[in-house]
Motif scaffolding. Structure first.
Motif, short mmCIF file in Angstrom:
data_model
loop_
_atom_site.label_atom_id
_atom_site.label_comp_id
_atom_site.label_asym_id
_atom_site.label_seq_id
_atom_site.Cartn_x
_atom_site.Cartn_y
_atom_site.Cartn_z
N VAL A 54 0.81 -1.22 0.00
CA VAL A 54 0.00 0.00 0.00
C VAL A 54 0.85 1.27 0.00
CG1 VAL A 54 -1.99 -1.11 1.09
CG2 VAL A 54 -0.24 -0.05 2.53
N GLU A 55 2.14 1.12 0.29
CA GLU A 55 3.04 2.27 0.29
C GLU A 55 4.48 1.78 0.16
OE1 GLU A 55 3.56 4.78 3.95
OE2 GLU A 55 2.56 6.28 2.71
N GLY A 56 5.30 2.48 -0.65
CA GLY A 56 6.69 2.11 -0.79
C GLY A 56 6.94 1.24 -2.02
N LEU A 57 7.95 0.40 -1.95
CA LEU A 57 8.35 -0.43 -3.08
C LEU A 57 9.04 -1.69 -2.57
CD1 LEU A 57 8.52 -0.44 -6.24
CD2 LEU A 57 10.82 0.51 -5.98
N VAL A 58 8.70 -2.83 -3.16
CA VAL A 58 9.25 -4.12 -2.75
C VAL A 58 9.99 -4.76 -3.92
CG1 VAL A 58 8.70 -6.45 -1.94
CG2 VAL A 58 7.44 -4.48 -1.05
N LYS A 59 11.15 -5.29 -3.64
CA LYS A 59 11.98 -5.97 -4.64
C LYS A 59 11.95 -7.47 -4.40
CE LYS A 59 16.88 -6.50 -5.91
NZ LYS A 59 18.26 -6.00 -5.67
N LEU A 60 11.65 -8.24 -5.44
CA LEU A 60 11.67 -9.70 -5.34
C LEU A 60 12.87 -10.26 -6.08
CD1 LEU A 60 8.56 -9.19 -4.62
CD2 LEU A 60 8.28 -11.55 -5.36
N TYR A 61 13.53 -11.24 -5.47
CA TYR A 61 14.68 -11.84 -6.10
C TYR A 61 14.86 -13.28 -5.62
CZ TYR A 61 16.77 -10.06 -1.75
OH TYR A 61 17.02 -9.75 -0.43
N ARG A 62 15.60 -14.02 -6.41
CA ARG A 62 15.88 -15.42 -6.11
C ARG A 62 17.33 -15.54 -5.67
NH1 ARG A 62 13.83 -20.67 -5.67
NH2 ARG A 62 14.91 -22.17 -6.96
N GLU A 63 17.58 -16.32 -4.64
CA GLU A 63 18.93 -16.49 -4.12
C GLU A 63 19.47 -17.86 -4.52
OE1 GLU A 63 20.97 -15.14 -0.05
OE2 GLU A 63 19.61 -16.83 0.20
N GLY A 64 20.71 -17.86 -5.09
CA GLY A 64 21.34 -19.10 -5.49
C GLY A 64 22.01 -19.81 -4.32
N GLU A 65 22.44 -21.03 -4.56
CA GLU A 65 23.09 -21.81 -3.50
C GLU A 65 24.39 -21.18 -3.03
OE1 GLU A 65 23.58 -25.78 -4.87
OE2 GLU A 65 21.42 -26.23 -4.93
N ASP A 66 25.04 -20.41 -3.93
CA ASP A 66 26.30 -19.76 -3.57
C ASP A 66 26.10 -18.38 -2.96
OD1 ASP A 66 25.35 -18.46 -5.76
OD2 ASP A 66 27.22 -18.54 -6.92
N GLY A 67 24.83 -18.03 -2.70
CA GLY A 67 24.55 -16.73 -2.09
C GLY A 67 24.32 -15.62 -3.09
N SER A 68 24.49 -15.91 -4.38
CA SER A 68 24.24 -14.90 -5.41
C SER A 68 22.74 -14.62 -5.51
CB SER A 68 24.78 -15.36 -6.77
OG SER A 68 24.15 -16.57 -7.16
N GLU A 69 22.40 -13.45 -6.02
CA GLU A 69 21.01 -13.04 -6.11
C GLU A 69 20.64 -12.75 -7.56
OE1 GLU A 69 20.81 -9.67 -3.59
OE2 GLU A 69 21.02 -10.82 -1.73
N PHE A 70 19.39 -13.03 -7.90
CA PHE A 70 18.90 -12.74 -9.25
C PHE A 70 17.61 -11.94 -9.13
CE2 PHE A 70 16.49 -13.58 -13.08
CZ PHE A 70 17.44 -13.29 -14.05
N PHE A 71 17.63 -10.73 -9.65
CA PHE A 71 16.48 -9.83 -9.58
C PHE A 71 15.33 -10.36 -10.44
CE2 PHE A 71 14.30 -6.23 -11.72
CZ PHE A 71 13.60 -5.73 -10.62
N MET A 72 14.10 -10.31 -9.88
CA MET A 72 12.92 -10.77 -10.61
C MET A 72 12.03 -9.60 -11.03
SD MET A 72 12.11 -14.15 -8.30
CE MET A 72 10.63 -14.61 -9.20
N TYR A 73 11.46 -8.90 -10.05
CA TYR A 73 10.62 -7.75 -10.37
C TYR A 73 10.33 -6.94 -9.11
CZ TYR A 73 7.01 -11.17 -8.95
OH TYR A 73 6.28 -12.12 -8.28
N TYR A 74 9.72 -5.77 -9.31
CA TYR A 74 9.29 -4.91 -8.21
C TYR A 74 7.78 -5.03 -8.02
CZ TYR A 74 13.75 -2.36 -8.34
OH TYR A 74 15.07 -2.01 -8.29
N ILE A 75 7.34 -4.75 -6.79
CA ILE A 75 5.90 -4.64 -6.52
C ILE A 75 5.63 -3.23 -6.00
CG2 ILE A 75 3.92 -5.56 -5.29
CD1 ILE A 75 5.43 -8.14 -4.88
N HIS A 76 4.76 -2.53 -6.70
CA HIS A 76 4.39 -1.16 -6.35
C HIS A 76 3.10 -1.16 -5.52
CE1 HIS A 76 7.24 0.78 -9.22
NE2 HIS A 76 7.09 -0.37 -9.87
N PRO A 77 2.75 -0.03 -4.92
CA PRO A 77 1.45 0.08 -4.24
C PRO A 77 0.32 -0.30 -5.20
CG PRO A 77 2.81 1.95 -3.66
CD PRO A 77 3.57 1.19 -4.73
N GLY A 78 -0.62 -1.08 -4.70
CA GLY A 78 -1.70 -1.58 -5.53
C GLY A 78 -1.42 -2.97 -6.07
N GLY A 79 -0.24 -3.53 -5.71
CA GLY A 79 0.13 -4.85 -6.19
C GLY A 79 0.35 -5.83 -5.05
N ALA A 80 0.54 -7.08 -5.44
CA ALA A 80 0.81 -8.15 -4.47
C ALA A 80 1.74 -9.16 -5.12
CB ALA A 80 -0.48 -8.82 -4.03
#
Length: 213
Positions: A54-80
């Motif tokens: 409902v406010e702000g911005l959320v970042k979704l990402y996947r974490e690999g076995e070696d601790g690396s991260e892979f960006f997926m998408y953002y969720i804005h207000p009005g989303g889930a």
């Protein structure tokens, strides 16, 4: 106070929700606040709530076995998060991570309420379907770029998406952060950014990247 604030957030961010659904959410859901960098969802976490931003911005990402991260998408207000809906409904653990990009407020909807919402409120049913559809399309774009695009094209697409999603040309991103999001190395990203600067697509500042396209 919380109930009036919840109603205010719902009317502003989810105007498509019917009045009875809003009242049900006011009675059963609650607000949670997160500071920049806080985790909303972690890998292996049991999902007891679906979170509506409902406010702000959320970042979704996947974490690999070696601790690396892979960006997926953002969720804005009005989303889930569609994945949190699936995990919470099926009582499965999360396979992704979600963090607050800046100060963020979410409305936490208990998983025990999901069946009732799907059966009794058409606007919630269509919201869930639209969330699944839009996230699936976003992931298809990401997969296409991973499978068929060279790293320089992926980097340009990534920066364009950051500019669009964050609504700013001043991207507060380090070369290491970008490398993590794209599952690459800092050296490769630095070289490609320098090439983009020579092509007048970006300006590399000390603490941020200025997107010019």
């Amino acid at each position: 106070m919380d109930q009036s604030l919840i109603k205010q957030y719902l009317l502003a961010s989810f105007p498509q929700f019917e009045a009875r659904l809003i009242e049900t959410l006011i009675d059963n859901a609650f607000l949670k606040e997160f500071n920049e960098g806080d985790l909303l969802m972690n890998t292996g976490q049991n999902m007891r709530f679906t979170m509506l931003v409902v406010e702000g911005l959320v970042k979704l990402y996947r974490e690999g076995e070696d601790g690396s991260e892979f960006f997926m998408y953002y969720i804005h207000p009005g989303g889930a998060c569609a994945l949190s809906m699936i995990c919470s409904t099926k009582q499965q653990t999360s396979e992704i991570k979600a963090s607050a990009v800046d100060k963020t407020t979410v409305l936490a909807v208990p998983t025990t309420l999901m069946d009732e919402l799907m059966k009794n409120y058409k606007t919630w049913y269509y919201f869930v379907l639209e969330t699944y559809r839009s996230r699936f399309e976003e992931l298809l774009v990401v997969i296409d770029h991973i499978s068929f695009k060279a790293m320089d094209e992926r980097l340009e697409f990534y920066l364009e998406k950051q500019h669009h999603d964050l609504n700013t040309r001043a991207l507060m991103l380090t070369h290491s952060q970008i490398a993590n999001d794209l599952n690459s190395s800092r050296e490769v990203i630095s070289r490609l950014l320098k090439k983009m600067e020579q092509q007048k697509k970006v300006i590399l500042h000390r603490s941020y990247i200025e997107y010019l396209k």
